[in-house]
Design a protein around this motif. Structure first.
Motif, PDB file in Angstrom:
ATOM      1  N   LYS A  38      29.485  61.995  79.103  1.00 41.95           N
ATOM      2  CA  LYS A  38      29.500  63.234  78.848  1.00 41.95           C
ATOM      3  C   LYS A  38      31.036  63.432  78.487  1.00 41.95           C
ATOM      4  O   LYS A  38      31.822  64.590  78.684  1.00 41.95           O
ATOM      5  CB  LYS A  38      29.109  64.012  79.987  1.00 41.95           C
ATOM      6  CG  LYS A  38      27.777  63.951  80.112  1.00 41.95           C
ATOM      7  CD  LYS A  38      26.895  64.277  79.038  1.00 41.95           C
ATOM      8  CE  LYS A  38      25.318  64.169  79.043  1.00 41.95           C
ATOM      9  NZ  LYS A  38      24.603  64.611  77.774  1.00 41.95           N
ATOM     10  N   LYS A  39      31.923  62.374  78.307  1.00 40.59           N
ATOM     11  CA  LYS A  39      33.282  62.497  77.749  1.00 40.59           C
ATOM     12  C   LYS A  39      34.138  62.766  78.924  1.00 40.59           C
ATOM     13  O   LYS A  39      35.222  63.177  78.634  1.00 40.59           O
ATOM     14  CB  LYS A  39      33.509  63.430  76.864  1.00 40.59           C
ATOM     15  CG  LYS A  39      32.424  63.265  75.483  1.00 40.59           C
ATOM     16  CD  LYS A  39      32.643  61.827  75.040  1.00 40.59           C
ATOM     17  CE  LYS A  39      31.788  61.663  73.701  1.00 40.59           C
ATOM     18  NZ  LYS A  39      31.590  60.196  73.241  1.00 40.59           N
ATOM     19  N   ILE A  40      33.827  62.492  80.417  1.00 40.18           N
ATOM     20  CA  ILE A  40      34.832  62.695  81.345  1.00 40.18           C
ATOM     21  C   ILE A  40      35.462  61.598  81.241  1.00 40.18           C
ATOM     22  O   ILE A  40      35.076  60.458  81.271  1.00 40.18           O
ATOM     23  CB  ILE A  40      33.948  63.004  82.952  1.00 40.18           C
ATOM     24  CG1 ILE A  40      32.881  64.090  82.629  1.00 40.18           C
ATOM     25  CG2 ILE A  40      35.013  63.123  83.828  1.00 40.18           C
ATOM     26  CD1 ILE A  40      33.377  65.257  82.316  1.00 40.18           C
ATOM     27  N   ASP A  41      36.928  61.526  81.384  1.00 36.89           N
ATOM     28  CA  ASP A  41      37.918  60.637  81.270  1.00 36.89           C
ATOM     29  C   ASP A  41      37.784  60.006  82.489  1.00 36.89           C
ATOM     30  O   ASP A  41      37.836  60.208  83.990  1.00 36.89           O
ATOM     31  CB  ASP A  41      39.329  61.294  81.263  1.00 36.89           C
ATOM     32  CG  ASP A  41      40.381  60.166  80.912  1.00 36.89           C
ATOM     33  OD1 ASP A  41      40.033  58.873  81.243  1.00 36.89           O
ATOM     34  OD2 ASP A  41      41.443  60.514  80.262  1.00 36.89           O
ATOM     35  N   LYS A  42      37.563  58.312  82.229  1.00 32.67           N
ATOM     36  CA  LYS A  42      37.222  57.415  83.365  1.00 32.67           C
ATOM     37  C   LYS A  42      38.620  57.443  84.469  1.00 32.67           C
ATOM     38  O   LYS A  42      38.337  56.996  85.487  1.00 32.67           O
ATOM     39  CB  LYS A  42      37.346  56.058  82.789  1.00 32.67           C
ATOM     40  CG  LYS A  42      35.987  55.933  81.952  1.00 32.67           C
ATOM     41  CD  LYS A  42      35.951  54.527  81.307  1.00 32.67           C
ATOM     42  CE  LYS A  42      34.689  54.262  80.846  1.00 32.67           C
ATOM     43  NZ  LYS A  42      34.768  52.811  80.133  1.00 32.67           N
ATOM     44  N   ILE A  43      39.855  57.996  83.883  1.00 33.78           N
ATOM     45  CA  ILE A  43      40.842  57.843  84.784  1.00 33.78           C
ATOM     46  C   ILE A  43      40.787  58.861  85.703  1.00 33.78           C
ATOM     47  O   ILE A  43      41.435  58.628  86.843  1.00 33.78           O
ATOM     48  CB  ILE A  43      42.050  58.050  83.906  1.00 33.78           C
ATOM     49  CG1 ILE A  43      43.211  57.539  84.796  1.00 33.78           C
ATOM     50  CG2 ILE A  43      42.426  59.426  83.646  1.00 33.78           C
ATOM     51  CD1 ILE A  43      44.827  57.358  84.013  1.00 33.78           C
ATOM     52  N   ARG A  44      39.930  59.567  85.737  1.00 34.31           N
ATOM     53  CA  ARG A  44      39.728  60.927  86.826  1.00 34.31           C
ATOM     54  C   ARG A  44      38.782  60.619  87.818  1.00 34.31           C
ATOM     55  O   ARG A  44      38.681  61.256  88.720  1.00 34.31           O
ATOM     56  CB  ARG A  44      39.365  61.881  86.165  1.00 34.31           C
ATOM     57  CG  ARG A  44      40.194  62.804  84.871  1.00 34.31           C
ATOM     58  CD  ARG A  44      39.477  63.734  84.327  1.00 34.31           C
ATOM     59  NE  ARG A  44      39.205  64.887  85.264  1.00 34.31           N
ATOM     60  CZ  ARG A  44      38.384  65.867  84.847  1.00 34.31           C
ATOM     61  NH1 ARG A  44      38.001  66.123  83.661  1.00 34.31           N
ATOM     62  NH2 ARG A  44      38.156  66.839  85.815  1.00 34.31           N
ATOM     63  N   MET A  45      37.927  59.102  87.696  1.00 33.60           N
ATOM     64  CA  MET A  45      36.896  59.166  88.445  1.00 33.60           C
ATOM     65  C   MET A  45      36.883  57.681  88.982  1.00 33.60           C
ATOM     66  O   MET A  45      37.474  56.652  88.553  1.00 33.60           O
ATOM     67  CB  MET A  45      35.525  59.253  87.714  1.00 33.60           C
ATOM     68  CG  MET A  45      35.218  60.591  86.963  1.00 33.60           C
ATOM     69  SD  MET A  45      33.854  60.326  86.183  1.00 33.60           S
ATOM     70  CE  MET A  45      34.064  59.279  84.568  1.00 33.60           C
ATOM     71  N   THR A  46      36.503  57.790  90.473  1.00 35.77           N
ATOM     72  CA  THR A  46      36.255  56.302  91.187  1.00 35.77           C
ATOM     73  C   THR A  46      34.696  56.457  91.404  1.00 35.77           C
ATOM     74  O   THR A  46      34.392  57.732  91.718  1.00 35.77           O
ATOM     75  CB  THR A  46      37.299  55.766  91.929  1.00 35.77           C
ATOM     76  OG1 THR A  46      37.204  57.045  93.057  1.00 35.77           O
ATOM     77  CG2 THR A  46      38.469  55.880  91.423  1.00 35.77           C
ATOM     78  N   HIS A  47      34.162  55.490  91.842  1.00 30.69           N
ATOM     79  CA  HIS A  47      32.806  55.591  92.393  1.00 30.69           C
ATOM     80  C   HIS A  47      32.528  54.494  93.720  1.00 30.69           C
ATOM     81  O   HIS A  47      33.339  53.502  93.448  1.00 30.69           O
ATOM     82  CB  HIS A  47      31.694  55.442  91.486  1.00 30.69           C
ATOM     83  CG  HIS A  47      31.689  54.088  90.416  1.00 30.69           C
ATOM     84  ND1 HIS A  47      31.485  52.896  91.049  1.00 30.69           N
ATOM     85  CD2 HIS A  47      32.346  53.965  89.434  1.00 30.69           C
ATOM     86  CE1 HIS A  47      31.318  52.061  90.204  1.00 30.69           C
ATOM     87  NE2 HIS A  47      32.235  52.385  89.201  1.00 30.69           N
ATOM     88  N   LYS A  48      31.791  54.779  94.690  1.00 29.49           N
ATOM     89  CA  LYS A  48      31.667  54.157  95.789  1.00 29.49           C
ATOM     90  C   LYS A  48      30.353  54.162  96.308  1.00 29.49           C
ATOM     91  O   LYS A  48      30.203  55.354  96.575  1.00 29.49           O
ATOM     92  CB  LYS A  48      32.934  53.998  96.613  1.00 29.49           C
ATOM     93  CG  LYS A  48      32.839  53.097  97.884  1.00 29.49           C
ATOM     94  CD  LYS A  48      34.120  53.448  98.653  1.00 29.49           C
ATOM     95  CE  LYS A  48      34.265  52.597  99.939  1.00 29.49           C
ATOM     96  NZ  LYS A  48      35.349  52.582 100.733  1.00 29.49           N
ATOM     97  N   GLY A  49      29.909  53.267  96.995  1.00 31.37           N
ATOM     98  CA  GLY A  49      28.544  53.547  97.973  1.00 31.37           C
ATOM     99  C   GLY A  49      28.881  53.326  99.173  1.00 31.37           C
ATOM    100  O   GLY A  49      29.618  52.618  99.646  1.00 31.37           O
ATOM    101  N   TYR A  50      28.411  54.511 100.202  1.00 34.38           N
ATOM    102  CA  TYR A  50      28.863  54.521 101.440  1.00 34.38           C
ATOM    103  C   TYR A  50      27.543  54.058 102.393  1.00 34.38           C
ATOM    104  O   TYR A  50      27.624  54.179 103.592  1.00 34.38           O
ATOM    105  CB  TYR A  50      29.371  55.858 101.828  1.00 34.38           C
ATOM    106  CG  TYR A  50      30.663  56.119 101.559  1.00 34.38           C
ATOM    107  CD1 TYR A  50      31.801  55.891 102.291  1.00 34.38           C
ATOM    108  CD2 TYR A  50      30.936  56.398 100.142  1.00 34.38           C
ATOM    109  CE1 TYR A  50      33.304  55.910 101.831  1.00 34.38           C
ATOM    110  CE2 TYR A  50      32.408  56.578  99.812  1.00 34.38           C
ATOM    111  CZ  TYR A  50      33.402  56.530 100.504  1.00 34.38           C
ATOM    112  OH  TYR A  50      34.630  56.512 100.124  1.00 34.38           O
ATOM    113  N   GLY A  51      26.433  53.721 101.951  1.00 29.01           N
ATOM    114  CA  GLY A  51      25.276  53.311 102.582  1.00 29.01           C
ATOM    115  C   GLY A  51      24.718  54.459 103.338  1.00 29.01           C
ATOM    116  O   GLY A  51      24.788  55.473 102.914  1.00 29.01           O
ATOM    117  N   ASN A  52      24.515  54.119 104.635  1.00 30.78           N
ATOM    118  CA  ASN A  52      24.037  55.219 105.513  1.00 30.78           C
ATOM    119  C   ASN A  52      24.992  55.719 106.570  1.00 30.78           C
ATOM    120  O   ASN A  52      24.716  56.356 107.330  1.00 30.78           O
ATOM    121  CB  ASN A  52      22.683  54.483 106.254  1.00 30.78           C
ATOM    122  CG  ASN A  52      23.041  53.500 107.305  1.00 30.78           C
ATOM    123  OD1 ASN A  52      24.360  53.081 107.340  1.00 30.78           O
ATOM    124  ND2 ASN A  52      22.255  53.001 107.850  1.00 30.78           N
TER     125      ASN A  52
END
Length: 272
Positions: free
Chosen positions: A237-251
Motif C-alpha cells: 500500500k506504498k507505506i515507506d519501509k523506513i517507517r516500519m519495523t516488525h517483530k513477534g512477541y509470542g505470548n
C-alpha cells in the motif's frame, strides 16, 4: 477454493473462512446416504474445536439433497442428514438448547441449462449447512491504546487493529482484516512522519512455549509471521519501509481479555 462474503461465508472440509458474525460449515454426503464416515465425523469435530464456544449464540442446521428422486423421499433424507449432524455437534460439546433450527430442505433444483459439471454440482447439493451465529467481541478500551491513528500521538502509543484477529495457528489475513488494514494504510499515508513497530502476538500456548507454530510453515514463529504479514500488506500500500519495523512477541504480552484478542497485531508508535 475460498469464497469470501461479509455476512455469510461457507466453510468446507479444507477451507475455513471466518465472516463478520456468522460461520457456515458445509458437510457433504454420498448419494442417497445420511450416515457420517470417519473423515466426515472428524471434520465436524475439528470444526467445533476451532469455535470459541462462549461466543456461540445459536446454531442452525439445514439438510439438502440433489435433484434426483421423489420429493417426499428427499425431504426425509435431508432431515436425516440434518439430524445426524445435530447428534455429532451435541457429542462434540455444543449444547442442544442453542441449536434453534434442524430442518431438511429437500432437494436443490438445478437450472435446465446446467449441463457441464453436473455430477459436481449435484455432489455439492448433497450436504448439510451448519450455521453458527456468533456474539460479537466487546471492544477493548485501555489507556494508551487506540483503534485508529490520531492527530497527536506520543511514543509508546499502541494502535489495536480490532479486526485483525487471526485464526488459531494462522498468519493469513481474512477479508475483514484486509478491510481494516486498508483504512489504517490510508491513515498512515496521511500522517507521514509517524514511525512504528508492527508487533505480532499469539494466544493459548503452554507456559513452556513462548511462541506458537504456524500451521502453514510448521515452524514455531507464528507471532513473527503475523507481524510480517501486516508489514508486507503495508508495503503493497506504498507505506515507506523506513517507517516500519516488525517483530513477534509470542505470548509475552497478553491483554488479559478474551483469548481471541491475543491472536492480534498492534502498531506501537516509535517516533512522531
Amino acid at each position: 477454493m475460498r469464497h469470501f462474503f461479509f455476512l455469510l461465508i461457507f466453510l468446507s472440509f479444507s477451507n475455513v473462512i471466518i465472516a463478520q458474525e456468522e460461520i457456515v460449515n458445509s458437510v457433504y454426503f454420498e448419494f442417497d446416504k445420511y450416515n457420517l464416515d470417519e473423515k466426515q465425523a472428524n471434520t465436524v469435530v475439528n470444526f467445533i474445536k476451532t469455535i470459541d464456544s462462549t461466543r456461540i449464540e445459536s446454531v442452525q442446521i439445514y439438510g439438502y439433497c440433489d435433484d434426483r428422486g421423489k420429493e417426499s423421499y428427499n425431504f426425509k433424507l435431508s432431515n436425516n442428514r440434518a439430524s445426524v449432524i445435530q447428534k455429532k455437534l451435541i457429542a462434540s460439546g455444543i449444547k442442544n438448547k442453542i441449536i434453534v433450527t434442524i430442518e431438511g430442505k429437500g432437494r436443490v433444483l438445478i437450472d435446465d441449462d446446467i449441463i457441464e459439471n453436473l455430477p459436481e454440482v449435484r455432489s455439492k447439493n448433497r450436504r448439510v449447512d451448519v450455521v453458527i451465529n456468533m456474539r460479537p467481541l466487546p471492544k477493548i478500551q485501555m489507556p494508551g491504546m487506540f483503534d485508529m491513528i490520531q492527530k497527536k500521538h506520543v511514543v509508546g502509543d499502541r494502535i489495536f487493529l480490532g479486526d485483525v484477529i487471526f485464526e488459531k495457528g494462522s498468519s493469513k489475513l481474512n477479508v475483514k482484516a484486509k478491510n481494516d488494514l486498508e483504512k489504517m494504510a490510508k491513515a498512515l499515508l496521511k500522517y507521514k512522519t509517524l514511525q512504528f513497530e508492527i508487533q505480532g502476538h499469539v494466544c493459548c500456548t503452554p507456559p513452556y512455549h513462548k511462541e506458537a507454530i504456524d500451521r502453514d510453515t510448521k515452524k514455531r514463529q507464528l507471532s513473527t509471521n503475523r507481524a510480517k504479514t501486516v508489514y508486507t500488506f503495508f508495503v503493497t500500500k506504498k507505506i515507506d519501509k523506513i517507517r516500519m519495523t516488525h517483530k513477534g512477541y509470542g505470548n509475552a504480552q497478553p491483554l488479559g481479555k478474551e483469548p481471541q484478542y491475543d491472536r492480534r497485531v498492534e502498531l506501537v508508535i516509535t517516533k512522531i
